[in-house]
Design a protein around this motif. Structure first.
Motif, PDB file in Angstrom:
ATOM      1  N   LYS A  93      11.354  -0.187   3.562  1.00 13.18           N
ATOM      2  CA  LYS A  93      12.700  -0.365   4.111  1.00 13.18           C
ATOM      3  C   LYS A  93      12.877  -1.818   4.557  1.00 13.18           C
ATOM      4  CE  LYS A  93      13.679   4.367   5.464  1.00 13.18           C
ATOM      5  NZ  LYS A  93      12.479   5.037   4.945  1.00 13.18           N
ATOM      6  N   GLU A  94      14.121  -2.224   4.663  1.00 12.97           N
ATOM      7  CA  GLU A  94      14.444  -3.629   4.911  1.00 12.97           C
ATOM      8  C   GLU A  94      13.832  -4.167   6.204  1.00 12.97           C
ATOM      9  OE1 GLU A  94      17.691  -1.931   2.292  1.00 12.97           O
ATOM     10  OE2 GLU A  94      16.455  -1.232   3.944  1.00 12.97           O
ATOM     11  N   TYR A  95      13.758  -3.334   7.234  1.00 18.21           N
ATOM     12  CA  TYR A  95      13.257  -3.828   8.526  1.00 18.21           C
ATOM     13  C   TYR A  95      11.860  -3.301   8.866  1.00 18.21           C
ATOM     14  CZ  TYR A  95      17.827  -5.909   8.975  1.00 18.21           C
ATOM     15  OH  TYR A  95      18.943  -6.683   8.754  1.00 18.21           O
ATOM     16  N   ASP A  96      11.131  -2.856   7.837  1.00 19.77           N
ATOM     17  CA  ASP A  96       9.720  -2.501   8.029  1.00 19.77           C
ATOM     18  C   ASP A  96       8.925  -3.749   8.424  1.00 19.77           C
ATOM     19  OD1 ASP A  96      10.051   0.161   7.426  1.00 19.77           O
ATOM     20  OD2 ASP A  96       9.333   0.001   5.356  1.00 19.77           O
TER      21      ASP A  96
ATOM     22  N   TYR B 205      18.450  -7.549   2.826  1.00 22.64           N
ATOM     23  CA  TYR B 205      18.749  -6.619   1.743  1.00 22.64           C
ATOM     24  C   TYR B 205      17.592  -6.558   0.752  1.00 22.64           C
ATOM     25  CZ  TYR B 205      23.658  -6.846   3.251  1.00 22.64           C
ATOM     26  OH  TYR B 205      24.814  -6.776   3.979  1.00 22.64           O
ATOM     27  N   HIS B 206      17.468  -5.418   0.093  1.00 20.74           N
ATOM     28  CA  HIS B 206      16.575  -5.284  -1.056  1.00 20.74           C
ATOM     29  C   HIS B 206      17.452  -5.144  -2.293  1.00 20.74           C
ATOM     30  CE1 HIS B 206      13.049  -3.595   1.547  1.00 20.74           C
ATOM     31  NE2 HIS B 206      13.244  -4.883   1.710  1.00 20.74           N
TER      32      HIS B 206
ATOM     33  N   GLN C 217       0.841  -1.206   0.000  1.00 17.22           N
ATOM     34  CA  GLN C 217       0.000   0.000   0.000  1.00 17.22           C
ATOM     35  C   GLN C 217       0.876   1.257   0.000  1.00 17.22           C
ATOM     36  OE1 GLN C 217      -3.456  -0.618  -0.258  1.00 17.22           O
ATOM     37  NE2 GLN C 217      -2.516  -2.626  -0.501  1.00 17.22           N
ATOM     38  N   GLY C 218       0.260   2.402  -0.324  1.00 17.23           N
ATOM     39  CA  GLY C 218       0.957   3.689  -0.249  1.00 17.23           C
ATOM     40  C   GLY C 218       1.887   3.919  -1.432  1.00 17.23           C
ATOM     41  N   ASP C 219       2.750   4.938  -1.297  1.00 21.06           N
ATOM     42  CA  ASP C 219       3.698   5.233  -2.374  1.00 21.06           C
ATOM     43  C   ASP C 219       5.103   5.489  -1.825  1.00 21.06           C
ATOM     44  OD1 ASP C 219       3.357   7.680  -1.165  1.00 21.06           O
ATOM     45  OD2 ASP C 219       2.491   8.680  -2.913  1.00 21.06           O
ATOM     46  N   HIS C 220       5.373   4.971  -0.632  1.00 14.44           N
ATOM     47  CA  HIS C 220       6.690   5.138  -0.011  1.00 14.44           C
ATOM     48  C   HIS C 220       7.586   3.950  -0.389  1.00 14.44           C
ATOM     49  CE1 HIS C 220       4.311   2.481   2.507  1.00 14.44           C
ATOM     50  NE2 HIS C 220       5.439   2.008   3.008  1.00 14.44           N
ATOM     51  N   GLU C 221       8.863   4.086  -0.087  1.00 14.97           N
ATOM     52  CA  GLU C 221       9.785   2.961  -0.272  1.00 14.97           C
ATOM     53  C   GLU C 221       9.716   2.039   0.943  1.00 14.97           C
ATOM     54  OE1 GLU C 221      13.537   4.296  -3.000  1.00 14.97           O
ATOM     55  OE2 GLU C 221      13.699   4.675  -0.857  1.00 14.97           O
TER      56      GLU C 221
ATOM     57  N   ALA D 205      13.531   0.294  -0.805  1.00 18.43           N
ATOM     58  CA  ALA D 205      14.692   1.078  -0.366  1.00 18.43           C
ATOM     59  C   ALA D 205      15.945   0.199  -0.395  1.00 18.43           C
ATOM     60  CB  ALA D 205      14.462   1.612   1.041  1.00 18.43           C
ATOM     61  N   LYS D 206      17.090   0.812  -0.685  1.00 23.86           N
ATOM     62  CA  LYS D 206      18.366   0.063  -0.759  1.00 23.86           C
ATOM     63  C   LYS D 206      19.313   0.486   0.377  1.00 23.86           C
ATOM     64  CE  LYS D 206      16.687  -1.352  -4.696  1.00 23.86           C
ATOM     65  NZ  LYS D 206      16.774  -0.473  -5.836  1.00 23.86           N
TER      66      LYS D 206
END
Length: 285
Positions: free
Chosen positions: A114-117, A205-206, A108-112, A253-254
């Protein structure tokens, strides 16, 4: 260094073995015939006999819609199969790389992302890959979890091959325009994976090629680079009802790649060009 690669018949497993060969790294590729990952005893014997330093786990159930009906089997492959491998890696104290997916998030949404979300999968496939991640994290210290998305490679079917076929057959295609992500070339992923397993920079990692697009924009670029005059019609996801919900936001996100000094992958447009050249379909005017 000796590496065992599961899922060698798939797009990514194939390219990782090929990348190892280029670097004179000994890689043993296995698929279900040599090592059915659901069979714990077989997993143990194959890994122990292989005497490897790293297991790169590419094998997975990836039929997203079919997973909604085959929950038990999908879970056996993606969760129990991963657990079987992780247990042996723990016992032998060898590194493990587990490939996961953007589908562990709700999209959902338009954010990146993150690896630990926090992980909130939308569908059965995403849930099993999420559970596989948790298994790896709980059992091991020496692990790399690499989330990938929108993957294409030489060895197997993918969106690009489908678009080329449909474009040539029909001249007009309808493609969804409300899902955003980054097309990702397994050749580039393989190079990063082999770089990564030679380090001790463990974690999540992404890894996707740089840049964003919708599936519609991806299709337009495919036909442009392939020199095909195909009309592409943008539609929303409701035009293609599917059993499994798809994430609309696969922006990744990287942060961890950057933090640990790994090079980001090239742009998806550059990756597409190299891929089309490799399959003899690049004819941009």
């Amino acid at each position: 260094m000796r590496i065992l690669v599961t899922g060698v018949k798939g797009q990514l497993g194939h390219d990782i073995v090929e990348e190892c060969k280029k670097r004179d790294i000994e890689a043993i590729g296995v698929d279900v015939e040599e090592m059915d990952i659901i069979n714990a005893a077989k997993v143990e014997s194959v890994i122990k006999e292989s005497n490897v330093d790293v297991v790169v786990h590419c094998a997975a159930w990836t039929a997203v819609d079919k997973a909604e009906d085959e929950v038990e089997l999908c879970t056996k492959v993606n969760v129990e199969g991963t657990r079987n491998i992780a247990k042996v890696c723990k016992e032998l104290d060898v590194k493990m790389m587990y490939f996961s997916t953007d589908y562990v998030f709700d999209g959902q949404g338009d954010h990146e992302w993150k690896e630990y979300d926090e992980r909130h999968p939308l569908n059965v496939y995403g849930q099993t890959k999420c559970d596989g991640e948790i298994v790896v994290q709980e059992l091991l210290k020496k692990y790399f979890i690499v989330r990938i998305a929108w993957v294409f490679g030489i060895n197997g079917n993918n969106f690009i091959k489908t678009m080329l076929r449909l474009g040539k057959e029909r001249g007009t295609v309808s493609v969804v325009n409300d899902q955003i992500g980054s097309p990702t070339y397994t050749y580039d992923l393989a190079r990063l994976a082999v770089d990564m397993i030679q380090t001790e920079k463990y974690g999540i990692y992404h890894a996707t090629n740089e840049g964003l697009c919708s599936w519609y924009e991806f299709a337009c670029e495919i036909f442009k680079q392939a020199g095909l005059d195909v009309k592409v019609l943008p539609v929303d996801s409701n035009a293609f009802p599917a059993k499994a919900k798809r994430p609309s936001n696969s922006r990744m996100a990287k942060t961890e790649l950057d933090k640990n000094g790994f090079n980001r992958l090239p742009t998806w447009q550059d990756a597409l060009k190299r891929y089309l050249i490799s399959i003899g379909e690049y004819h941009e005017k």
